[in-house]
Design an enzyme around this catalytic site. Sequence first.
Site, PDB file in Angstrom:
ATOM      1  N   GLU A 109      49.799 -38.067  27.620  1.00 38.83           N
ATOM      2  CA  GLU A 109      50.945 -37.975  26.726  1.00 38.83           C
ATOM      3  C   GLU A 109      50.839 -36.713  25.881  1.00 38.83           C
ATOM      4  O   GLU A 109      49.743 -36.249  25.566  1.00 38.83           O
ATOM      5  CB  GLU A 109      51.016 -39.205  25.807  1.00 38.83           C
ATOM      6  N   CYS A 157      52.224 -30.947  20.411  1.00 39.35           N
ATOM      7  CA  CYS A 157      50.894 -31.544  20.337  1.00 39.35           C
ATOM      8  C   CYS A 157      50.452 -31.839  21.767  1.00 39.35           C
ATOM      9  O   CYS A 157      51.040 -32.683  22.447  1.00 39.35           O
ATOM     10  CB  CYS A 157      50.939 -32.817  19.499  1.00 39.35           C
ATOM     11  N   CYS A 198      39.433 -40.248  26.431  1.00 45.36           N
ATOM     12  CA  CYS A 198      38.521 -39.588  25.504  1.00 45.36           C
ATOM     13  C   CYS A 198      37.204 -40.358  25.462  1.00 45.36           C
ATOM     14  O   CYS A 198      37.191 -41.589  25.504  1.00 45.36           O
ATOM     15  CB  CYS A 198      39.124 -39.528  24.097  1.00 45.36           C
ATOM     16  N   CYS A 256      36.304 -43.263  18.844  1.00 45.98           N
ATOM     17  CA  CYS A 256      36.641 -43.501  17.430  1.00 45.98           C
ATOM     18  C   CYS A 256      37.437 -44.799  17.319  1.00 45.98           C
ATOM     19  O   CYS A 256      38.380 -45.023  18.077  1.00 45.98           O
ATOM     20  CB  CYS A 256      37.433 -42.322  16.872  1.00 45.98           C
ATOM     21  N   CYS A 295      41.406 -45.041  17.040  1.00 46.75           N
ATOM     22  CA  CYS A 295      42.203 -44.213  17.945  1.00 46.75           C
ATOM     23  C   CYS A 295      42.457 -44.930  19.265  1.00 46.75           C
ATOM     24  O   CYS A 295      41.511 -45.356  19.951  1.00 46.75           O
ATOM     25  CB  CYS A 295      41.481 -42.882  18.195  1.00 46.75           C
ATOM     26  N   GLY A 333      42.157 -36.689  23.979  1.00 43.53           N
ATOM     27  CA  GLY A 333      40.913 -36.026  24.325  1.00 43.53           C
ATOM     28  C   GLY A 333      40.342 -35.173  23.199  1.00 43.53           C
ATOM     29  O   GLY A 333      40.999 -34.897  22.194  1.00 43.53           O
ATOM     30  N   SER A 370      42.109 -28.940  17.162  1.00 41.43           N
ATOM     31  CA  SER A 370      41.620 -30.037  16.332  1.00 41.43           C
ATOM     32  C   SER A 370      40.412 -30.670  17.009  1.00 41.43           C
ATOM     33  O   SER A 370      40.460 -31.024  18.184  1.00 41.43           O
ATOM     34  CB  SER A 370      42.714 -31.090  16.138  1.00 41.43           C
ATOM     35  N   SER A 419      38.939 -33.412  12.345  1.00 38.95           N
ATOM     36  CA  SER A 419      39.229 -34.824  12.074  1.00 38.95           C
ATOM     37  C   SER A 419      37.981 -35.431  11.444  1.00 38.95           C
ATOM     38  O   SER A 419      37.058 -35.840  12.145  1.00 38.95           O
ATOM     39  CB  SER A 419      39.589 -35.539  13.381  1.00 38.95           C
ATOM     40  N   LEU A 420      37.975 -35.505  10.130  1.00 37.81           N
ATOM     41  CA  LEU A 420      36.764 -35.893   9.398  1.00 37.81           C
ATOM     42  C   LEU A 420      36.712 -37.394   9.144  1.00 37.81           C
ATOM     43  O   LEU A 420      35.786 -38.087   9.575  1.00 37.81           O
ATOM     44  CB  LEU A 420      36.708 -35.123   8.072  1.00 37.81           C
ATOM     45  N   HIS A 421      37.665 -37.906   8.387  1.00 35.46           N
ATOM     46  CA  HIS A 421      37.894 -39.341   8.206  1.00 35.46           C
ATOM     47  C   HIS A 421      36.801 -40.111   7.465  1.00 35.46           C
ATOM     48  O   HIS A 421      36.922 -41.328   7.301  1.00 35.46           O
ATOM     49  CB  HIS A 421      38.150 -40.033   9.549  1.00 35.46           C
ATOM     50  N   ASN A 480      47.760 -45.098  11.173  1.00 33.48           N
ATOM     51  CA  ASN A 480      48.853 -45.581  12.007  1.00 33.48           C
ATOM     52  C   ASN A 480      48.431 -46.827  12.767  1.00 33.48           C
ATOM     53  O   ASN A 480      47.277 -46.963  13.173  1.00 33.48           O
ATOM     54  CB  ASN A 480      49.275 -44.483  12.991  1.00 33.48           C
ATOM     55  N   CYS A 521      49.504 -39.870  14.919  1.00 30.07           N
ATOM     56  CA  CYS A 521      48.071 -39.594  15.035  1.00 30.07           C
ATOM     57  C   CYS A 521      47.290 -40.856  15.414  1.00 30.07           C
ATOM     58  O   CYS A 521      47.404 -41.889  14.769  1.00 30.07           O
ATOM     59  CB  CYS A 521      47.553 -39.049  13.701  1.00 30.07           C
TER      60      CYS A 521
END
Length: 339
Positions: A90, A103, A110, A114, A117, A157, A189, A212-214, A289, A332
């Site tokens: 996608e 994007c 992937c 995470c 995700c 990915g 990213s 992408s830290l989070h 999300n 995201c």
Amino acid sequence: MNDALEFNYEQWLELFSKWNEPKFRTDQVCQWIYTRKIFNYHDMSNLSKSLREKMSINILITLPILIKQSKSKDGTIKFLWQLKDNCKVESVLLNHGSYKTACISTQVGCAMGCVFCATGAMGFTRNLTQGEILGQFLMMEKLNKADINNIVFMGMGEPFLNQDNLFAAIRILNNPKMRNLGARHITISTSGIVPGIEKLSEFEIPVRLSVSLHAPNDEIRSKIMPTVNKNYPLQKLIDALKIYKAKTGERITFEYAMIDGVNDKIEHAYELAALLDGIQPYINLIPLNNNNNLNLRRSKELNIKEFGRTLKSLNIEHEIRKERGSDIEAACGQLAAKK
């Protein structure tokens, strides 16, 4: 058979030299493909008939097949593509009004796992080729019937785990004789792949970097981003980012998904500011999300705002990201290539 989207400019020159064609043929073909988005050689009217026939026999232009297109109420469009081996990916077109951003995915699935995700829940299948990366963007532009201003490698990915194909695609996108997309309009990213960040600091094209830290500490990061933090814990990541910034002078953007009760406390804002001290970060706070089957909730709006106010008081620039495309699962962390 050769594939046109796997050719860089120098390879086109070499091919036409072998065919005893003049050098300007390379510019003509690249203009048809990357500027005009014409993918049928027989429609390339300024080429000789014999050359068009020869190219049709010897060089494919393999593009992803559009299976489904979904449009959000905010103008975001999600595309589901089928690749030549029946794998699916996608990509997303974000409409910002005066400009648009593509994007793009770099892998089928992937391997990072995470927990917030949907792509990570799929597991990893394979890397995309240079041509498959480019094909998404070119098809999106053709369907958009206009050039797209920006590209972010923030789809399915981990881009730096497909580094060679990623960099090859960027060179073609940036080449003035091909797509001619400016370096400032390209962003990679990463979840924090240190070798990739180190390679990017030496890359000849000064594209932008987003991380992408989070999480503000290793304990939380190990829970929500277990694979990357096991291999590249925060101190290794921060050291690499400081080297990157020293070498390039580029500002780094950080993505921070706000997860209720996990990483959204005021003390976490203080930890985050301390962690990024000396980097001059710009932080995007992203309300988590929704993903099916995930026992995580987005932070309360009040907590997100308070987190942001705390960062501001600590002189950390930030923005609370406006939600886009969540109603079509294009936001995201939601990409999963479901048909």
